[in-house]
Write a protein that holds these residues in place. Structure first.
Motif, PDB file in Angstrom:
ATOM      1  N   ARG A 144       0.831  -1.214   0.000  1.00 47.04           N
ATOM      2  CA  ARG A 144       0.000   0.000   0.000  1.00 47.04           C
ATOM      3  C   ARG A 144       0.863   1.260   0.000  1.00 47.04           C
ATOM      4  O   ARG A 144       0.539   2.244  -0.663  1.00 47.04           O
ATOM      5  N   VAL A 145       1.976   1.225   0.733  1.00 46.44           N
ATOM      6  CA  VAL A 145       2.902   2.365   0.757  1.00 46.44           C
ATOM      7  C   VAL A 145       3.496   2.583  -0.645  1.00 46.44           C
ATOM      8  O   VAL A 145       3.558   3.710  -1.143  1.00 46.44           O
ATOM      9  N   ALA A 146       3.907   1.490  -1.286  1.00 45.96           N
ATOM     10  CA  ALA A 146       4.502   1.595  -2.630  1.00 45.96           C
ATOM     11  C   ALA A 146       3.491   2.099  -3.659  1.00 45.96           C
ATOM     12  O   ALA A 146       3.823   2.914  -4.522  1.00 45.96           O
ATOM     13  N   GLU A 147       2.258   1.608  -3.567  1.00 44.24           N
ATOM     14  CA  GLU A 147       1.216   2.060  -4.504  1.00 44.24           C
ATOM     15  C   GLU A 147       0.960   3.554  -4.339  1.00 44.24           C
ATOM     16  O   GLU A 147       0.826   4.300  -5.315  1.00 44.24           O
ATOM     17  N   ALA A 148       0.905   4.005  -3.092  1.00 37.12           N
ATOM     18  CA  ALA A 148       0.667   5.432  -2.826  1.00 37.12           C
ATOM     19  C   ALA A 148       1.839   6.267  -3.342  1.00 37.12           C
ATOM     20  O   ALA A 148       1.658   7.354  -3.889  1.00 37.12           O
ATOM     21  N   PHE A 149       3.061   5.728  -3.202  1.00 30.59           N
ATOM     22  CA  PHE A 149       4.268   6.428  -3.682  1.00 30.59           C
ATOM     23  C   PHE A 149       4.211   6.600  -5.203  1.00 30.59           C
ATOM     24  O   PHE A 149       4.423   7.680  -5.729  1.00 30.59           O
ATOM     25  N   ASP A 150       3.892   5.518  -5.908  1.00 31.75           N
ATOM     26  CA  ASP A 150       3.915   5.570  -7.375  1.00 31.75           C
ATOM     27  C   ASP A 150       2.737   6.354  -7.956  1.00 31.75           C
ATOM     28  O   ASP A 150       2.835   6.893  -9.043  1.00 31.75           O
ATOM     29  N   ASN A 151       1.630   6.400  -7.212  1.00 30.27           N
ATOM     30  CA  ASN A 151       0.428   7.052  -7.743  1.00 30.27           C
ATOM     31  C   ASN A 151       0.098   8.366  -7.045  1.00 30.27           C
ATOM     32  O   ASN A 151      -0.961   8.938  -7.273  1.00 30.27           O
ATOM     33  N   ALA A 152       1.020   8.827  -6.177  1.00 33.37           N
ATOM     34  CA  ALA A 152       0.824  10.080  -5.431  1.00 33.37           C
ATOM     35  C   ALA A 152      -0.547  10.108  -4.736  1.00 33.37           C
ATOM     36  O   ALA A 152      -1.301  11.062  -4.855  1.00 33.37           O
ATOM     37  N   GLU A 153      -0.851   9.020  -4.019  1.00 31.04           N
ATOM     38  CA  GLU A 153      -2.127   8.930  -3.306  1.00 31.04           C
ATOM     39  C   GLU A 153      -1.924   9.239  -1.823  1.00 31.04           C
ATOM     40  O   GLU A 153      -0.820   9.084  -1.297  1.00 31.04           O
ATOM     41  N   ALA A 154      -3.005   9.648  -1.185  1.00 33.28           N
ATOM     42  CA  ALA A 154      -2.951   9.911   0.257  1.00 33.28           C
ATOM     43  C   ALA A 154      -3.112   8.594   1.017  1.00 33.28           C
ATOM     44  O   ALA A 154      -3.798   7.688   0.569  1.00 33.28           O
TER      45      ALA A 154
END
Length: 217
Positions: A144-154
């Motif tokens: 989840r941390v990596a997905e947020a990093f790559d997609n600039a999500e909160a």
């Protein structure tokens, strides 16, 4: 049976997390397994593939993770992959970049297994391996941390802080592969989201950034 797994990952947070999930999924089913971890930007792939080819004993399996196919070095990359496959190494390329998607058929003809799909991050593609990891709940947080990093999500806390610290720590010295290996090792061994060393580096990065801002004023 002692398995040796080789992984070449992109140097960003998504690459590190994807590598950790793949390694954990293999180690949990084969506790004696050893792994070798290298890092590459797309244009560096032929050089790192040569390092894999020089490993002794040779690995049983190689994963290339979150590294985009690079047209300027494609000829060398293709020849290296061909040699590794013909040496009996099972090669799998896991990626979400369009340039790799365009090479899927060619990679298949070379004997490379591909998990290449349009997705927001490499971590999204390795998500399916989570049930096979040593600690699915922990690795789910990392994904989840990596997905947020790559997609600039909160993200919610404490994952939002973990993302900020890890991203800053990795940005401090973009070519420090030893640090990257340590981070992955701590995730695999201790299941700690943010290794102590990363906290120190992120504080250092904040100071560097403040200095830059002061000088710019």
């Amino acid at each position: 049976w002692l398995m040796l797994l080789a992984v070449i990952a992109h140097r960003d947070l998504d690459g590190l997390v994807s590598a950790a999930v793949i390694i954990s999924s293999r180690v949990s089913s084969n506790p004696e397994a050893k792994y070798w971890l290298g890092f590459a930007q797309p244009h560096e792939l032929p050089r790192v593939l040569a390092e894999v080819a020089a490993l002794s004993p040779p690995p049983d399996e190689l994963f290339i993770v979150d590294v985009a196919a690079d047209s300027s070095t494609w000829y060398e990359t293709r020849s290296s992959l061909e040699r590794l496959v013909s040496a009996g190494i099972k090669v799998t390329w896991v990626d979400h970049h369009p340039s790799t998607l365009r090479r899927v058929e060619e990679l298949g003809r070379l004997g490379v297994v591909t998990v290449v799909e349009e997705a927001g991050s490499g971590a999204t593609l390795v998500r399916r391996l989570l049930p096979q990891t040593q600690d699915p709940e922990f690795f789910e947080k990392l994904v989840r941390v990596a997905e947020a990093f790559d997609n600039a999500e909160a993200l919610e806390e404490p994952l939002a802080s973990a993302l900020e610290v890890l991203a800053d720590a990795l940005a401090l010295e973009p070519t420090d592969d030893t640090f990257r290996r340590q981070v992955v090792a701590v995730w695999l061994r201790n299941r700690v989201l943010v290794p102590e060393d990363a906290v120190m580096r992120s504080e250092e990065a904040a100071k560097v950034f403040e200095d830059l801002l002061r000088r710019a004023q």
